[in-house]
Design a protein around this motif. Structure first.
Motif, PDB file in Angstrom:
ATOM      1  N   GLU A 341      53.182  21.512  80.245  1.00  0.00           N
ATOM      2  CA  GLU A 341      53.866  20.385  79.615  1.00  0.00           C
ATOM      3  C   GLU A 341      54.349  20.750  78.216  1.00  0.00           C
ATOM      4  O   GLU A 341      55.455  20.384  77.799  1.00  0.00           O
ATOM      5  CB  GLU A 341      52.943  19.160  79.537  1.00  0.00           C
ATOM      6  CG  GLU A 341      52.610  18.516  80.864  1.00  0.00           C
ATOM      7  CD  GLU A 341      51.507  19.262  81.599  1.00  0.00           C
ATOM      8  OE1 GLU A 341      50.927  20.194  81.001  1.00  0.00           O
ATOM      9  OE2 GLU A 341      51.241  18.920  82.771  1.00  0.00           O
ATOM     10  N   LYS A 344      57.560  22.917  78.070  1.00  0.00           N
ATOM     11  CA  LYS A 344      58.793  22.150  78.249  1.00  0.00           C
ATOM     12  C   LYS A 344      59.188  21.428  76.960  1.00  0.00           C
ATOM     13  O   LYS A 344      60.374  21.321  76.635  1.00  0.00           O
ATOM     14  CB  LYS A 344      58.616  21.134  79.378  1.00  0.00           C
ATOM     15  CG  LYS A 344      58.396  21.792  80.740  1.00  0.00           C
ATOM     16  CD  LYS A 344      58.111  20.748  81.816  1.00  0.00           C
ATOM     17  CE  LYS A 344      57.869  21.413  83.168  1.00  0.00           C
ATOM     18  NZ  LYS A 344      57.528  20.414  84.213  1.00  0.00           N
ATOM     19  N   ILE A 345      58.188  20.943  76.236  1.00  0.00           N
ATOM     20  CA  ILE A 345      58.479  20.253  74.973  1.00  0.00           C
ATOM     21  C   ILE A 345      58.989  21.245  73.923  1.00  0.00           C
ATOM     22  O   ILE A 345      59.960  20.981  73.192  1.00  0.00           O
ATOM     23  CB  ILE A 345      57.213  19.525  74.462  1.00  0.00           C
ATOM     24  CG1 ILE A 345      56.777  18.453  75.468  1.00  0.00           C
ATOM     25  CG2 ILE A 345      57.464  18.895  73.088  1.00  0.00           C
ATOM     26  CD1 ILE A 345      55.429  17.847  75.170  1.00  0.00           C
ATOM     27  N   GLY A 348      62.652  22.240  73.948  1.00  0.00           N
ATOM     28  CA  GLY A 348      63.584  21.330  73.306  1.00  0.00           C
ATOM     29  C   GLY A 348      63.554  21.395  71.796  1.00  0.00           C
ATOM     30  O   GLY A 348      64.481  20.917  71.132  1.00  0.00           O
ATOM     31  N   TYR A 373      68.494  13.484  70.883  1.00  0.00           N
ATOM     32  CA  TYR A 373      67.193  14.097  71.177  1.00  0.00           C
ATOM     33  C   TYR A 373      66.107  13.308  70.472  1.00  0.00           C
ATOM     34  O   TYR A 373      66.255  12.874  69.326  1.00  0.00           O
ATOM     35  CB  TYR A 373      67.169  15.554  70.713  1.00  0.00           C
ATOM     36  CG  TYR A 373      65.814  16.203  70.847  1.00  0.00           C
ATOM     37  CD1 TYR A 373      65.334  16.591  72.093  1.00  0.00           C
ATOM     38  CD2 TYR A 373      65.008  16.416  69.729  1.00  0.00           C
ATOM     39  CE1 TYR A 373      64.078  17.178  72.227  1.00  0.00           C
ATOM     40  CE2 TYR A 373      63.754  17.003  69.846  1.00  0.00           C
ATOM     41  CZ  TYR A 373      63.293  17.379  71.103  1.00  0.00           C
ATOM     42  OH  TYR A 373      62.050  17.949  71.239  1.00  0.00           O
ATOM     43  N   SER A 374      64.991  13.130  71.170  1.00  0.00           N
ATOM     44  CA  SER A 374      63.843  12.437  70.593  1.00  0.00           C
ATOM     45  C   SER A 374      62.579  13.200  70.988  1.00  0.00           C
ATOM     46  O   SER A 374      62.256  13.316  72.178  1.00  0.00           O
ATOM     47  CB  SER A 374      63.769  10.998  71.098  1.00  0.00           C
ATOM     48  OG  SER A 374      62.535  10.406  70.757  1.00  0.00           O
ATOM     49  N   LEU A 375      61.886  13.746  70.014  1.00  0.00           N
ATOM     50  CA  LEU A 375      60.635  14.467  70.291  1.00  0.00           C
ATOM     51  C   LEU A 375      59.602  13.503  70.878  1.00  0.00           C
ATOM     52  O   LEU A 375      58.842  13.874  71.789  1.00  0.00           O
ATOM     53  CB  LEU A 375      60.110  15.107  69.005  1.00  0.00           C
ATOM     54  CG  LEU A 375      58.767  15.836  69.125  1.00  0.00           C
ATOM     55  CD1 LEU A 375      58.840  16.947  70.164  1.00  0.00           C
ATOM     56  CD2 LEU A 375      58.333  16.392  67.758  1.00  0.00           C
ATOM     57  N   ASP A 378      60.300  12.953  74.531  1.00  0.00           N
ATOM     58  CA  ASP A 378      60.005  14.176  75.288  1.00  0.00           C
ATOM     59  C   ASP A 378      58.502  14.285  75.547  1.00  0.00           C
ATOM     60  O   ASP A 378      58.061  14.586  76.665  1.00  0.00           O
ATOM     61  CB  ASP A 378      60.502  15.393  74.505  1.00  0.00           C
ATOM     62  CG  ASP A 378      60.864  16.556  75.426  1.00  0.00           C
ATOM     63  OD1 ASP A 378      60.806  16.363  76.664  1.00  0.00           O
ATOM     64  OD2 ASP A 378      61.201  17.633  74.922  1.00  0.00           O
ATOM     65  N   ARG A 381      57.379  11.432  78.059  1.00  0.00           N
ATOM     66  CA  ARG A 381      57.709  11.672  79.464  1.00  0.00           C
ATOM     67  C   ARG A 381      56.764  12.698  80.095  1.00  0.00           C
ATOM     68  O   ARG A 381      56.420  12.603  81.274  1.00  0.00           O
ATOM     69  CB  ARG A 381      59.157  12.133  79.589  1.00  0.00           C
ATOM     70  CG  ARG A 381      60.174  11.012  79.479  1.00  0.00           C
ATOM     71  CD  ARG A 381      61.543  11.492  79.932  1.00  0.00           C
ATOM     72  NE  ARG A 381      62.086  12.519  79.038  1.00  0.00           N
ATOM     73  CZ  ARG A 381      62.933  12.256  78.043  1.00  0.00           C
ATOM     74  NH1 ARG A 381      63.331  11.009  77.832  1.00  0.00           N
ATOM     75  NH2 ARG A 381      63.391  13.226  77.283  1.00  0.00           N
ATOM     76  N   ARG A 382      56.344  13.708  79.306  1.00  0.00           N
ATOM     77  CA  ARG A 382      55.492  14.767  79.862  1.00  0.00           C
ATOM     78  C   ARG A 382      54.076  14.290  80.143  1.00  0.00           C
ATOM     79  O   ARG A 382      53.440  14.758  81.085  1.00  0.00           O
ATOM     80  CB  ARG A 382      55.430  15.967  78.893  1.00  0.00           C
ATOM     81  CG  ARG A 382      56.771  16.512  78.453  1.00  0.00           C
ATOM     82  CD  ARG A 382      57.629  16.964  79.605  1.00  0.00           C
ATOM     83  NE  ARG A 382      58.945  17.400  79.123  1.00  0.00           N
ATOM     84  CZ  ARG A 382      59.965  17.660  79.920  1.00  0.00           C
ATOM     85  NH1 ARG A 382      59.837  17.531  81.223  1.00  0.00           N
ATOM     86  NH2 ARG A 382      61.121  18.038  79.411  1.00  0.00           N
TER      87      ARG A 382
END
Length: 581
Positions: A341, A344-345, A348, A373-375, A378, A381-382
């Motif tokens: 996870e 993937k973060i 970005g 984009y929003s950390l 992100d 969602r993970r």
């Protein structure tokens, strides 16, 4: 000679408008109205309309009250110099002696002249219109009845006066006049009628202009068999209200029983008082800090929690560069050492492909790509899926069974209702759905029924979606837990109440139809309450209460003067509880 030409010109100028003048008015309207044994008002109105100019025909708008509906029967034209009448044909208004009736607008229009024909020249045409009114005779609080009806139509255009209007009102022998004939509103007065004659006569005393009506009021008592009365709104109101309130009371008693059972199982118990860090570790130690943050509904600190965990694992560094004052991120280990996870973060974040990046670089990259984009989103969602999987473990195996039952009853009322309508229609006929004499057409029924289904199914989908997302969260259990029961009760009766209001407005459905629909919705509301009960979430509730205990303990330790003794394994959780407002 010149003066003669001017005179002729002026005469010609002023003569043109007079010949082209166009007007229409009613020379007279005579109404024969009769209150039948069943309370339905039969009306036959004879209109003598004065046409002058290029009129194509005439119209009639009916002033139908809130508690009334009407049924159009026929329209006829009287033959000149004769006592004979010919019926007008429904349909195409391009033909003379054709009419068009709109039940939606309660109006009728008819053609009296072809466009190619010469204009009317002060011609009077007499028409006779027959209609029925349902609900015009209203039940009074004292048990008596009153007719209060406008026999004219105020929404006429300017200049379209009614020169003379007469209403002859009679009633069946099942009705008894309460008192003398009453004067009504508008330009009219009672001029005759006696109780023994069962008749009242009303006549206008001066022309009735547009925007003015012709209201007749007459109070009566009913001495016949009330089973013979047509289905009045007031007569049905007690049953509709009683059934609705009965279902509401049953649901309220169900919710009280659910509440008492939940109290016995400990839903209102206070959180435990933790005294050691081991108790905190036993509660949250098996979960990632991000999971705890989401379970605790403290999403605002999700970024801080994620960064703190990675920094404590010595995989990541974040801080302000002392030389430039720019926020800088740095990976301390290869990507393969991060969890799936997190990889993937990080992809970005580190958009340049290196192991270091600044906040300005990230902004510039996404600005150039024209991508938002929003950390936070992100990270959310993970880890959201992990939280849902964790919560699912608390649910008992039999909850899915009851959830399926509720799903069935979300949509079964409409299936059962359609089956009921089809069965009753073919078994007993139209009157089994719409009572005989209700004055409610099939087109009106289908129109309203489609509206009911649309609103009801839409509300059911919304309610069921909310039920699927139900949970007993951190904030819910931290605050007044009694509100949970009130909110679920309101949610259960919301659809029932919406449909009650809609069906109560439309008074012409039969007892059977109304009862079937409301009972099915009541059963659906019952299963909604049952599934929303804390009984099926006690394990989840106990875990959340233990989290509240952990929160209280951590805060108390940091508010005390004792030395800091936070175990290193729990340090990643501190942003969740200490930065929480």
């Amino acid at each position: 000679m010149r003066s003669l030409v001017i005179t002729l010109f002026i005469a010609l100028l002023f003569s043109q408008p007079l010949s082209a003048e166009k007007y229409l008015f009613w020379e007279s309207i005579h109404v024969d109205a009769h209150i039948r044994k069943d309370g339905v008002l039969e009306v036959s109105e004879i209109q003598s309309i004065h046409f002058h100019g290029d009129w194509n025909g005439a119209y009639r708008y009916y002033n139908v009250g809130w508690n009334e509906t009407m049924e159009f029967l026929s329209i006829e034209r009287k033959l000149p110099n004769s006592e004979n009448w010919i019926p007008l044909r429904p349909g195409n208004l391009n033909r003379v002696d054709s009419y068009e009736y709109s039940f939606k607008n309660n109006s009728i229009k008819w053609r009296a002249r072809y466009e190619r024909d010469p204009p009317f020249k002060n011609q009077v045409i007499t028409y006779r219109i027959k209609i029925l009114y349902y609900g015009a005779v209203n039940l009074l609080p004292n048990g008596g009845y009153e007719l209060q009806h406008d026999f004219a139509f105020p929404n006429r255009d300017r200049g379209e006066d009614i020169k003379e209007m007469t209403v002859s009102l009679t009633w069946d022998e099942s009705w008894v006049q309460e008192d003398e004939v009453k004067e009504g509103g508008g330009a009219q007065v009672g001029v005759g009628g006696k109780a023994e004659d069962r008749q009242g006569i009303f006549k206008s005393i001066y022309p009735i202009p547009p925007r003015s009506g012709f209201v007749v009021r007459q109070r009566l008592n009913y001495i016949g068999d009330k089973n013979d009365l047509a289905p009045y709104y007031e007569d049905f109101a007690d049953y509709r209200i009683g059934l609705y309130l009965g279902i509401i009371i049953f649901l309220a008693m169900t919710q009280v029983w659910i509440y008492r059972r939940a109290v016995q199982k400990g839903i209102l118990e206070k959180p435990k008082l933790y005294t050691t860090w081991d108790e905190v570790n036993n509660t949250i130690g098996a979960l990632l800090p991000e999971e705890v943050c989401l379970i605790a509904e403290h999403k605002g600190k999700l970024i801080e929690t994620w960064i703190t965990r990675l920094m404590n694992e010595n995989k990541f560094h974040a801080g302000i560069c002392p030389d430039t004052g720019v926020f800088k991120l740095k990976k301390l280990v290869p990507d393969s050492e991060f969890a799936e996870e997190d990889q993937k973060i990080l992809k970005g974040l580190f958009v340049t492909g290196g192991s270091e990046i600044t906040g300005e670089d990230i902004k510039a990259h996404y600005k150039e790509k024209k991508i938002s984009y929003s950390l936070y989103l992100d990270i959310f969602r993970r880890y959201e899926g992990l939280v849902k999987n964790f919560i699912e473990k608390f649910k008992p195996t039999n909850e899915s069974f009851w959830s399926d039952i509720v799903s069935i009853f979300d949509y079964s009322p409409y299936l059962f209702l359609l089956m009921y309508i089809m069965f009753m229609f073919f078994w007993d006929g139209w009157e089994s759905i719409i009572p005989k004499g209700a004055g409610y057409s099939k087109a009106e029924f289908l129109r309203d029924f489609v509206i009911f289904l649309f609103i009801s199914i839409g509300s059911a989908i919304a309610a069921h979606s909310g039920l699927k997302e139900k949970h007993f969260g951190f904030e819910d259990l931290k605050s007044n837990r009694k509100k949970l029961f009130f909110k679920s009760f309101i949610g259960s009766i919301l659809l029932l109440t919406i449909m009650f209001i809609l069906l109560f407005w439309n008074r012409f459905y039969s007892y059977q139809f109304y009862t079937v629909f409301m009972v099915l919705l009541g059963i659906r509301a019952f299963f909604f309450l049952w599934l929303a009960s804390p009984k099926y979430a006690m394990n989840q509730i106990r875990f959340i209460l233990d989290m509240i205990s952990s929160t209280n303990f951590i805060r108390s330790r940091f508010q005390s003067d004792d030395p800091c003794d936070v175990p290193i394994g729990l340090s990643s959780y501190l942003p969740i509880f200490l930065l929480w407002n």
